[in-house]
Write an enzyme that holds these catalytic residues in place. Structure first.
Site, mmCIF file in Angstrom:
data_model
loop_
_atom_site.group_PDB
_atom_site.id
_atom_site.type_symbol
_atom_site.label_atom_id
_atom_site.label_comp_id
_atom_site.label_asym_id
_atom_site.label_seq_id
_atom_site.Cartn_x
_atom_site.Cartn_y
_atom_site.Cartn_z
ATOM 1 N N ASP A 78 0.835 -1.200 0.000
ATOM 2 C CA ASP A 78 0.000 0.000 0.000
ATOM 3 C C ASP A 78 0.873 1.254 0.000
ATOM 4 O O ASP A 78 2.053 1.213 0.345
ATOM 5 C CB ASP A 78 -0.899 0.017 1.245
ATOM 6 C CG ASP A 78 -1.775 -1.214 1.348
ATOM 7 O OD1 ASP A 78 -2.522 -1.484 0.395
ATOM 8 O OD2 ASP A 78 -1.705 -1.921 2.386
ATOM 9 N N ASP A 86 -1.562 -3.170 -4.041
ATOM 10 C CA ASP A 86 -2.763 -3.609 -3.341
ATOM 11 C C ASP A 86 -3.779 -2.467 -3.242
ATOM 12 O O ASP A 86 -4.818 -2.486 -3.870
ATOM 13 C CB ASP A 86 -2.391 -4.126 -1.957
ATOM 14 C CG ASP A 86 -3.613 -4.590 -1.166
ATOM 15 O OD1 ASP A 86 -4.449 -5.298 -1.756
ATOM 16 O OD2 ASP A 86 -3.722 -4.243 0.013
ATOM 17 N N ASP A 123 -4.941 2.107 3.539
ATOM 18 C CA ASP A 123 -5.670 1.167 4.389
ATOM 19 C C ASP A 123 -5.629 1.694 5.820
ATOM 20 O O ASP A 123 -4.535 1.909 6.381
ATOM 21 C CB ASP A 123 -5.027 -0.225 4.350
ATOM 22 C CG ASP A 123 -5.509 -1.065 3.178
ATOM 23 O OD1 ASP A 123 -6.420 -0.602 2.461
ATOM 24 O OD2 ASP A 123 -4.976 -2.174 2.986
ATOM 25 N N ARG A 168 -13.642 0.710 -3.134
ATOM 26 C CA ARG A 168 -13.164 1.297 -1.875
ATOM 27 C C ARG A 168 -12.891 2.785 -2.051
ATOM 28 O O ARG A 168 -11.759 3.256 -1.920
ATOM 29 C CB ARG A 168 -11.917 0.581 -1.363
ATOM 30 C CG ARG A 168 -12.137 -0.895 -1.067
ATOM 31 C CD ARG A 168 -10.899 -1.535 -0.490
ATOM 32 N NE ARG A 168 -11.075 -2.985 -0.347
ATOM 33 C CZ ARG A 168 -10.115 -3.839 -0.016
ATOM 34 N NH1 ARG A 168 -8.888 -3.383 0.224
ATOM 35 N NH2 ARG A 168 -10.357 -5.120 0.094
#
Length: 686
Positions: A174, A196, A200, A247
Site C-alpha cells: 500500500d 494492493d 488502508d 473502496r
C-alpha cells in the site's frame, strides 16, 4: 513569428502505470505563493532548525477528527517540536522516520524503495513532507503500527509498486497502511499505481483526517475497517478519487465517518470502471455532505446495519444504487468545519488537491529572511512611483532576495530587469493578482521613439526579466497592442512577458496578449534557461507560449482567445528548443476559452531562421483540454515537419483529448516517467 490560419475527438482513457495529476480550472482555489526557500543538507542534525520556529507549513495542524483531543494526544501536529531534516536517500528517510525523537522530514527528490513493496515503519511524532512537488516515493510506502500516533504524511507523490495484477491479492503493498494507529493526518498527496491499495486504515485506527489528496488509477483506493469493534473516527474531505474501481472509500464498522466535499470521477470509455463509490458497512455511521459524483456506478451504498445520512450531494451520469437511511451523528459536536458548495467541488478539488509547490520548503536563514523590500505606488505613497524606477534602484550584482512590492493599480509602463541584477521578486501587494497590472502596447513592428527602427518581437515585451533567480508573483502583465487598429503595421507579435534567464518563477500571475504573449528564452543559445509557471493564467491566440527555454506550465489555466477579427484559429505553443534540452511541458493544467470547437492546435515547431539544429519539444500531460483543440493537434511550421521533432501527450482528459494515433503521439508509461516536473527542471526545485 508568422501567423497562419489554422475537430475535437472524444477523450480517451487507458490504464497506465503513471497516472494523472490534477488539473486547474478557471475557478482555482487560493494557493500559498511561497518564497525562495532553501533546503537543509541531507545529513542535517537536530540542531539545524526547530519546526516550532521554522516555516509556517511545519507548524500547521490537522483539522477534522485528527484535531480532536483524545487518547492522551492533543490534536495532530506531527514532528513540529523536533528538528527539520532533509532527506534524499532511502537510508536517511528510514533513519529519521523510525527514530524515537520528533522530526519534520523533508523528502527532496525521488526515493525508490528497496526491495519493491517496502513499507517504512513510521514512529510517533513525525511529519513526512515532500519538498514542493519534488518528493516522490516509488515502489513502496509507509506503515503505522499499533499505538503509533501524531503522524503527518503530506505533500508526497507515492506511486508505482504495481506488480502487473489489477486485483492484486498476492502483494500487500500500500501507499499508506495503518494498523491500530491514532491521530494521523494524510494531506495533499498524490497516491497512485500501488500493488494492493492506496490507503488502508485498519484494526481500530482512529482520529484520522484524510484531506486534499489525489487517489488515482487504482483498483482498491481506500479501505477502512478490518475490525469487529465500532470505535474508529475519521474525516475525509476534498479528495479526488479518479479512475479508482472500488473502496472509494469502503468504511466497515466506523463509529463516525464524516465525508464531505470529495470528488469521485470515473471517465467514460476508459479501461477502469467503478464498482461503487462511498460504502457504509457493518455498524458504520456515516455523514456524507456536499460531495460530487461523476460517472460513478453505485455511487452511495450501505448495508442494512449501517446508518448513512446524505446532504447536498451532486450526482452526474451516475447509475445503480444511491442509498441512505438511519440516524448518524452531528459532526459539529466534535469539530468545526466549513462546507464548499457541491457545484464548486470539481474545480476546487482538481486545482487544490495533491502536492503544492509552497509546502515543504525549508526555512530561510535569518539573513535571507530579512530580504530588502522596495515599495512602488503610483499615488506616491511608496518609495517609487513606477516599477522600473524600483528596478533601477537595485544595485548591480544584487546578492540576495530583494522584493519590489507593487501596490494595487494599473502601471502603464515597460519594465526591464537586466541580467546584472539577480534575485529580484516583483510582487503585487493586493488581495488578488488582478489588483496590480503592468501594461503596455508595443508590437514587433512598432517604431522606436528615437527612430532607430522597430522593437522586434522580444523588444515589444511589456515586462522583460533577464536576471537569474528572479520571480513575478500576484500580479498581471499585459500587452494591449490593438491589432484591429494597426492592420497596416508589419509585425503584430506583441509580447506581454519575456524571460531570458535561468531559474525564473512565475507564481500567481496573469499574462495576457494575443500573438506571442509569453516568450521564454535563454540569455544565450548555449546557456540554460529554466522557467516554472504555477497557479497562473496565460491568455492568447497565436504561438502565445513560445521560445527555447526549458519551461513548465504547472497547475495553471491556458485561455484561448479569438483573433482581432473575431475568428477562432491559433496555436498554443511554439517551442524552439535546442537539441539535447527539454522544451515546454504543460502539466496538470486546463485549456479553455470562448473560441470555436476544433480551431486551435496544441502547438507547432519553430526553427528560428530555418535553423536545422533546433529540436523543438512540447509535452502536454495530465491536463484538461476543451473542445477547441483539434483532433490533429500539432502543426508544421516554416517548412519543417512537426513529426521530425518532439511533440507528445499523456493522460489528458476533456472533449479536446483524443486517442493515440500517428497524428497524435502519446507517451508510454515508461516515457512519461521522465516527463515529470522534477526531471524537466533538472535538479532545480523552484
Amino acid at each position: 513569428m508568422e501567423t497562419t490560419q489554422p475537430k475535437a475527438r472524444h477523450r480517451r482513457r487507458r490504464l497506465g502505470l503513471t497516472v494523472s495529476i490534477p488539473l486547474v480550472t478557471a475557478t482555482a482555489v487560493g494557493m500559498s505563493y511561497g518564497g525562495a526557500f532553501g533546503v537543509f543538507g541531507e545529513a542535517a542534525r537536530p540542531k539545524a532548525a526547530a519546526a516550532t520556529t521554522g516555516p509556517a507549513w511545519a507548524r500547521e495542524v490537522a483539522d477534522g477528527f485528527a484535531s480532536v483531543n483524545a487518547l492522551g494526544q492533543k490534536g495532530t501536529y506531527g514532528g513540529r517540536d523536533g528538528a527539520i531534516v532533509t532527506v534524499k536517500t532511502l537510508a536517511h528517510l528510514e533513519k529519521y522516520a523510525t527514530a524515537p525523537q520528533p522530526y519534520v522530514i523533508v523528502v527532496a527528490g525521488t526515493i525508490t524503495m528497496n526491495p519493491k513493496g517496502k513499507e517504512i515503519a513510521v514512529a510517533s511524532d513525525k511529519t513526512i513532507v515532500g519538498a514542493g512537488t519534488s518528493g516522490h516515493i516509488v515502489g513502496g510506502g509507509f506503515f503505522l503500527g499499533q499505538g503509533v500516533h501524531n503522524v503527518i504524511i503530506r505533500n508526497l507523490t507515492i506511486r508505482d509498486s504495481y506488480a502487473g495484477t489489477w486485483n492484486d491479492k498476492d502483494h500487500d503493498w500500500d501507499a499508506i497502511q495503518m494498523d491500530g494507529a491514532h491521530h494521523v493526518w494524510i494531506d495533499h498527496n498524490n497516491l497512485r499505481n500501488m500493488a494492493d491499495g492506496l490507503i488502508d486504515s485498519r484494526k481500530d485506527t482512529t482520529y484520522v483526517t484524510v484531506s486534499w489528496n489525489q487517489l488515482k488509477n487504482e483498483n482498491k483506493a481506500f479501505g477502512i475497517g478490518w475490525t469487529d469493534h465500532v470505535t474508529a473516527d475519521i474525516t475525509i474531505h476534498h479528495n479526488w478519487f479518479h479512475e479508482t474501481e472500488q473502496r472509494n472509500p469502503s468504511t466497515d464498522n466506523v463509529a463516525h465517518a464524516h465525508l464531505y466535499n470529495n470528488f469521485l470521477q470515473d471517465d467514460p470509455d476508459s479501461s477502469i470502471t467503478s464498482s461503487y463509490g462511498n460504502y457504509a458497512r457493518g455498524g458504520t455511521k456515516m455523514v456524507l455532505e456536499n460531495s460530487y459524483f461523476e460517472g460513478i456506478n453505485n455511487p452511495v451504498i450501505k448495508d442494512g446495519t449501517a446508518a448513512l445520512v446524505q446532504r447536498g450531494n451532486v450526482f452526474v451520469d451516475t447509475t445503480g444504487r444511491n442509498e441512505s437511511g438511519g440516524t448518524a451523528f452531528d459532526p459539529t459536536t466534535y469539530y468545526r468545519y466549513t462546507l464548499d458548495a457541491a457545484a464548486d467541488v470539481p474545480s476546487k478539488v482538481k486545482s487544490g488537491a495533491g502536492p503544492r509547490p509552497a509546502i515543504g520548503r525549508a526555512a530561510t536563514t535569518p539573513s535571507a529572511t530579512a530580504a530588502t523590500t522596495l515599495t512602488v505606488a503610483k499615488d506616491g505613497s511608496g518609495t517609487y512611483k513606477t516599477v522600473q524606477a524600483a528596478v533601477d534602484a537595485v544595485p548591480v550584482g544584487n546578492p540576495s532576495r530583494l522584493v519590489i512590492s507593487v501596490k494595487p493599480g494599473t502601471y502603464r509602463e515597460t519594465v526591464d530587469v537586466p541580467a546584472s541584477k539577480p534575485h529580484i521578486t516583483i510582487q503585487g501587494s493586493g488581495a488578488s493578482r488582478k489588483d496590480t497590472v503592468i501594461v503596455y502596447g508595443n508590437a514587433a513592428g512598432t517604431r522606436k521613439p528615437d527612430g532607430s527602427g522597430t522593437y522586434g518581437t522580444p523588444g515589444s515585451a511589456t515586462v522583460a526579466v533577464r536576471s537569474d533567480d528572479s520571480q513575478l508573483r500576484n500580479l498581471s502583465v499585459s500587452n494591449d497592442f490593438d491589432e484591429a487598429a494597426n492592420q497596416s503595421l508589419n509585425g503584430h507579435q506583441a509580447v506581454a512577458l519575456l524571460t531570458a534567464a535561468d531559474r525564473i518563477v512565475l507564481d500567481g500571475v496573469i499574462v495576457t496578449g494575443d500573438q506571442d504573449t509569453l516568450e521564454m528564452e535563454t540569455a544565450a543559445p548555449d546557456k540554460p534557461g529554466r522557467v516554472y509557471v504555477t497557479n497562473s493564467y496565460v491568455v492568447g491566440n497565436v504561438d502565445f507560449i513560445f521560445g527555447r527555454a526549458t519551461a513548465v506550465i504547472d497547475q495553471s489555466v491556458i485561455t484561448l482567445k479569438k483573433r482581432w477579427n473575431g475568428t477562432s484559429a491559433g496555436y498554443i505553443t511554439a517551442p524552439s528548443t535546442p537539441a539535447g534540452r527539454n522544451g515546454i511541458l504543460i502539466n496538470r493544467s486546463t485549456v479553455n476559452g470562448d473560441v470555436a470547437a476544433s480551431s486551435f492546435h496544441l502547438g507547432r515547431n519553430w526553427h528560428p531562421g530555418g535553423d536545422k539544429t533546433t529540436d523543438p519539444q512540447a509535452t502536454v500531460r495530465n491536463s484538461h483540454l476543451s473542445a477547441a483543440i483539434k483532433g490533429t493537434p500539432w502543426a508544421d511550421m516554416g517548412g519543417f515537419a512537426w513529426k521530425d521533432d518532439r511533440f507528445a501527450e499523456y493522460m489528458n482528459t476533456g472533449p479536446g483529448a483524443g486517442p493515440k494515433s500517428t497524428e497524435r503521439p502519446h507517451l508510454t508509461d515508461a516515457q512519461a516517467a521522465s516527463h515529470e516536473v522534477s526531471h524537466w527542471l533538472g535538479g532545480w526545485t523552484p
